[in-house]
Design an enzyme around this catalytic site. Structure first.
Site, PDB file in Angstrom:
ATOM      1  N   THR A  66       0.842  -1.196   0.000  1.00  0.00           N
ATOM      2  CA  THR A  66       0.000   0.000   0.000  1.00  0.00           C
ATOM      3  C   THR A  66       0.878   1.247   0.000  1.00  0.00           C
ATOM      4  O   THR A  66       2.107   1.157  -0.104  1.00  0.00           O
ATOM      5  CB  THR A  66      -1.049  -0.068   1.141  1.00  0.00           C
ATOM      6  N   LYS A  70       3.379   1.489  -3.712  1.00  0.00           N
ATOM      7  CA  LYS A  70       2.719   0.796  -4.831  1.00  0.00           C
ATOM      8  C   LYS A  70       3.429   0.992  -6.178  1.00  0.00           C
ATOM      9  O   LYS A  70       3.376   0.117  -7.038  1.00  0.00           O
ATOM     10  CB  LYS A  70       1.265   1.267  -4.956  1.00  0.00           C
ATOM     11  N   ASN A  91      -0.200  -3.954  -6.057  1.00  0.00           N
ATOM     12  CA  ASN A  91      -0.702  -4.039  -4.671  1.00  0.00           C
ATOM     13  C   ASN A  91      -0.593  -5.450  -4.093  1.00  0.00           C
ATOM     14  O   ASN A  91      -0.914  -5.657  -2.928  1.00  0.00           O
ATOM     15  CB  ASN A  91      -2.150  -3.527  -4.570  1.00  0.00           C
ATOM     16  N   ASP A 106      -6.600  -4.403  -7.287  1.00  0.00           N
ATOM     17  CA  ASP A 106      -7.606  -3.350  -7.067  1.00  0.00           C
ATOM     18  C   ASP A 106      -8.611  -3.340  -8.220  1.00  0.00           C
ATOM     19  O   ASP A 106      -9.777  -2.986  -8.031  1.00  0.00           O
ATOM     20  CB  ASP A 106      -6.935  -1.968  -6.979  1.00  0.00           C
ATOM     21  N   GLY A 132      -6.236  10.230  -9.040  1.00  0.00           N
ATOM     22  CA  GLY A 132      -5.062   9.735  -8.313  1.00  0.00           C
ATOM     23  C   GLY A 132      -4.839   8.251  -8.561  1.00  0.00           C
ATOM     24  O   GLY A 132      -5.258   7.700  -9.592  1.00  0.00           O
ATOM     25  N   GLY A 133      -4.181   7.591  -7.588  1.00  0.00           N
ATOM     26  CA  GLY A 133      -3.816   6.183  -7.734  1.00  0.00           C
ATOM     27  C   GLY A 133      -5.021   5.270  -7.897  1.00  0.00           C
ATOM     28  O   GLY A 133      -5.034   4.399  -8.776  1.00  0.00           O
ATOM     29  N   LEU A 228     -15.528   4.865  -3.452  1.00  0.00           N
ATOM     30  CA  LEU A 228     -14.442   3.974  -3.035  1.00  0.00           C
ATOM     31  C   LEU A 228     -14.180   4.043  -1.533  1.00  0.00           C
ATOM     32  O   LEU A 228     -13.523   3.180  -0.960  1.00  0.00           O
ATOM     33  CB  LEU A 228     -13.147   4.317  -3.804  1.00  0.00           C
ATOM     34  N   TYR A 230     -14.719   3.657   2.395  1.00  0.00           N
ATOM     35  CA  TYR A 230     -15.452   2.662   3.199  1.00  0.00           C
ATOM     36  C   TYR A 230     -15.658   3.087   4.640  1.00  0.00           C
ATOM     37  O   TYR A 230     -16.242   2.339   5.427  1.00  0.00           O
ATOM     38  CB  TYR A 230     -14.790   1.282   3.119  1.00  0.00           C
TER      39      TYR A 230
HETATM   40  P1  NAP Z   1      -4.619   9.790  -4.224  1.00  0.00           P
HETATM   41  O1  NAP Z   1      -3.690   9.070  -5.120  1.00  0.00           O
HETATM   42  O2  NAP Z   1      -4.102  10.784  -3.253  1.00  0.00           O
HETATM   43  O3  NAP Z   1      -5.725  10.496  -5.160  1.00  0.00           O
HETATM   44  C1  NAP Z   1      -6.747  11.306  -4.646  1.00  0.00           C
HETATM   45  C2  NAP Z   1      -7.399  12.092  -5.783  1.00  0.00           C
HETATM   46  O4  NAP Z   1      -8.418  12.892  -5.202  1.00  0.00           O
HETATM   47  C3  NAP Z   1      -6.453  13.036  -6.518  1.00  0.00           C
HETATM   48  O5  NAP Z   1      -6.805  13.087  -7.865  1.00  0.00           O
HETATM   49  C4  NAP Z   1      -6.724  14.371  -5.832  1.00  0.00           C
HETATM   50  O6  NAP Z   1      -6.509  15.471  -6.668  1.00  0.00           O
HETATM   51  C5  NAP Z   1      -8.210  14.263  -5.566  1.00  0.00           C
HETATM   52  N1  NAP Z   1      -8.615  15.128  -4.461  1.00  0.00           N
HETATM   53  C6  NAP Z   1      -8.205  15.062  -3.169  1.00  0.00           C
HETATM   54  N2  NAP Z   1      -8.804  16.036  -2.442  1.00  0.00           N
HETATM   55  C7  NAP Z   1      -9.567  16.743  -3.322  1.00  0.00           C
HETATM   56  C8  NAP Z   1     -10.408  17.865  -3.167  1.00  0.00           C
HETATM   57  N3  NAP Z   1     -10.605  18.460  -1.995  1.00  0.00           N
HETATM   58  N4  NAP Z   1     -11.050  18.321  -4.278  1.00  0.00           N
HETATM   59  C9  NAP Z   1     -10.871  17.729  -5.487  1.00  0.00           C
HETATM   60  N5  NAP Z   1     -10.086  16.652  -5.674  1.00  0.00           N
HETATM   61  C10 NAP Z   1      -9.454  16.159  -4.601  1.00  0.00           C
HETATM   62  O7  NAP Z   1      -5.462   8.754  -3.332  1.00  0.00           O
HETATM   63  P2  NAP Z   1      -5.972   7.295  -3.786  1.00  0.00           P
HETATM   64  O8  NAP Z   1      -4.986   6.290  -3.359  1.00  0.00           O
HETATM   65  O9  NAP Z   1      -6.376   7.393  -5.200  1.00  0.00           O
HETATM   66  O10 NAP Z   1      -7.240   7.106  -2.843  1.00  0.00           O
HETATM   67  C11 NAP Z   1      -8.388   7.898  -3.021  1.00  0.00           C
HETATM   68  C12 NAP Z   1      -9.547   7.387  -2.158  1.00  0.00           C
HETATM   69  O11 NAP Z   1      -9.908   6.070  -2.572  1.00  0.00           O
HETATM   70  C13 NAP Z   1      -9.238   7.304  -0.670  1.00  0.00           C
HETATM   71  O12 NAP Z   1     -10.360   7.704   0.038  1.00  0.00           O
HETATM   72  C14 NAP Z   1      -8.972   5.830  -0.449  1.00  0.00           C
HETATM   73  O13 NAP Z   1      -9.280   5.417   0.869  1.00  0.00           O
HETATM   74  C15 NAP Z   1      -9.935   5.205  -1.439  1.00  0.00           C
HETATM   75  N6  NAP Z   1      -9.521   3.873  -1.869  1.00  0.00           N
HETATM   76  C16 NAP Z   1     -10.346   2.831  -1.612  1.00  0.00           C
HETATM   77  C17 NAP Z   1      -9.997   1.566  -2.014  1.00  0.00           C
HETATM   78  C18 NAP Z   1     -10.917   0.416  -1.721  1.00  0.00           C
HETATM   79  O14 NAP Z   1     -10.479  -0.739  -1.795  1.00  0.00           O
HETATM   80  N7  NAP Z   1     -12.164   0.667  -1.412  1.00  0.00           N
HETATM   81  C19 NAP Z   1      -8.794   1.352  -2.705  1.00  0.00           C
HETATM   82  C20 NAP Z   1      -7.960   2.449  -2.975  1.00  0.00           C
HETATM   83  C21 NAP Z   1      -8.345   3.703  -2.543  1.00  0.00           C
HETATM   84  P3  NAP Z   1      -5.003  16.034  -6.967  1.00  0.00           P
HETATM   85  O15 NAP Z   1      -4.329  14.952  -7.769  1.00  0.00           O
HETATM   86  O16 NAP Z   1      -5.240  17.279  -7.713  1.00  0.00           O
HETATM   87  O17 NAP Z   1      -4.370  16.219  -5.620  1.00  0.00           O
END
Ligand code: NAP
Length: 285
Positions: A66, A70, A91, A106, A132-133, A228, A230
């Site tokens: 994680t 990653k 992952n 994922d 994002g990721g 996404l 939880y």
């Molecule tokens: P990440 O790589 O940090 O990406 C987050 C994205 O959200 C980026 O594009 C970011 O924009 C955008 N963002 C953040 N705050 C924002 C705001 N206030 N307004 C507009 N855009 C915003 O994080 P991630 O790893 O992708 O994870 C994202 C979410 O998915 C988390 O809540 C995580 O817990 C969840 N998730 C869940 C699972 C699951 O198995 N259910 C798996 C993975 C992730 P910028 O790029 O411009 O900063």
């Protein structure tokens, strides 16, 4: 019971204390009476190489990966799957004769609850919030589903451009369309699959939502709305979507299903998905 033959699995990240993976994997391992244990390993970024070498030395069987490892783990592995290469992140890792091999489950996790609805991928028009990721795995998943037009909304047009360019020469480059948040009101009515991949609304900021009630009014009632996140369950985003009559999916099933695919790979046997889901539901209560 830990025995002299117990095999080691685990998750690497930094920090790792928040990870729910040990809960669901150890619940499944106990249910199967498998002689394994799954542990959390906090590995600072600068120690990643040493940690992987150490895992080889002590015979770790496989591990989850994680944030923040990653992407950076990829060059340290003996091989990665095509899917992990497309997502650009690993992952799940296991040992092979050629060394460590990594993939990205994922995508499986994201797709599992959608497939349960028996939807026709070519008829789905996803709109993905965030770039994002997690969004990368979601985009690859939507493409695997057969979606022809995958809309992605981000707040930084340079990042959106980089995301699209990372898929130059692949079909994903043409399937993805980039948008900024000010376009959301005009786009939401055309989408039948709205997916939040931003952390907006995640605990403790549970009153936040990436889409206001006013904008949600434009959503078609037959849409699927997928968050996404939880914690909390449901998010405010999903609560508003429910009041619009949408079909809801939260992030727990993705978490469970990506873990189930990984555990099945490590143990080379079917795994009790219901036990994994229940262990997380109990733990999160
Ligand atoms: P990440 O790589 O940090 O990406 C987050 C994205 O959200 C980026 O594009 C970011 O924009 C955008 N963002 C953040 N705050 C924002 C705001 N206030 N307004 C507009 N855009 C915003 O994080 P991630 O790893 O992708 O994870 C994202 C979410 O998915 C988390 O809540 C995580 O817990 C969840 N998730 C869940 C699972 C699951 O198995 N259910 C798996 C993975 C992730 P910028 O790029 O411009 O900063």
């Amino acid at each position: 019971m830990i025995t002299g033959k117990t095999q080691l699995l685990g998750v690497i990240g930094y920090p790792i204390a928040h990870s729910l993976s040990p809960v669901m994997h150890n619940a499944a391992i106990a249910n199967l009476k498998a002689d394994y244990v799954y542990l959390p390993f906090p590995i600072p970024p600068e120690e990643l190489g040493k940690a992987i070498a150490g895992f080889s030395a002590i015979g770790v069987k496989g591990f989850s990966v994680t944030i923040p490892h990653k992407i950076t783990i990829m060059p340290l592995l003996g091989g990665v799957s095509d899917r992990a290469r497309l997502v650009g992140a690993v992952n799940t890792v296991w040992r092979t004769e050629e060394g460590w091999y990594g993939t990205n489950t994922d995508v499986d996790g994201f797709l599992a609850p959608l497939k349960a609805f028996n939807i026709e991928g070519t008829k789905m028009k996803p709109l993905i919030l965030g770039n994002g990721g997690a969004a990368r795995a979601v985009i690859v998943g939507c493409a695997e589903l057969g979606c022809k037009d995958i809309g992605v909304i981000g707040r930084d047009s340079n990042k959106l451009k980089e995301l699209r360019q990372s898929w130059a020469g692949t079909s994903l480059e043409n399937l993805m369309t980039s948008h900024t948040w000010d376009e959301l009101p005009g786009l939401i009515g055309e989408s039948n699959l709205l997916i939040n991949t931003t952390p907006i609304g995640m605990s403790p900021h549970i009153e936040d939502t990436p889409v206001s009630e006013e904008i949600f009014e434009r959503l078609s009632a037959d849409a699927i709305v997928y968050d996404l996140i939880y914690t909390p369950r449901p998010t405010r985003f999903l609560q508003i979507a429910r009041s619009r009559g949408a079909t809801l999916i939260d992030g727990l099933e993705m978490l469970v299903q990506q873990g189930a695919v990984a555990l099945k790979q490590w143990l080379n046997q079917p795994v009790p998905v219901d036990v994994m889901r229940q262990s997380l539901e109990d733990y999160l209560k």
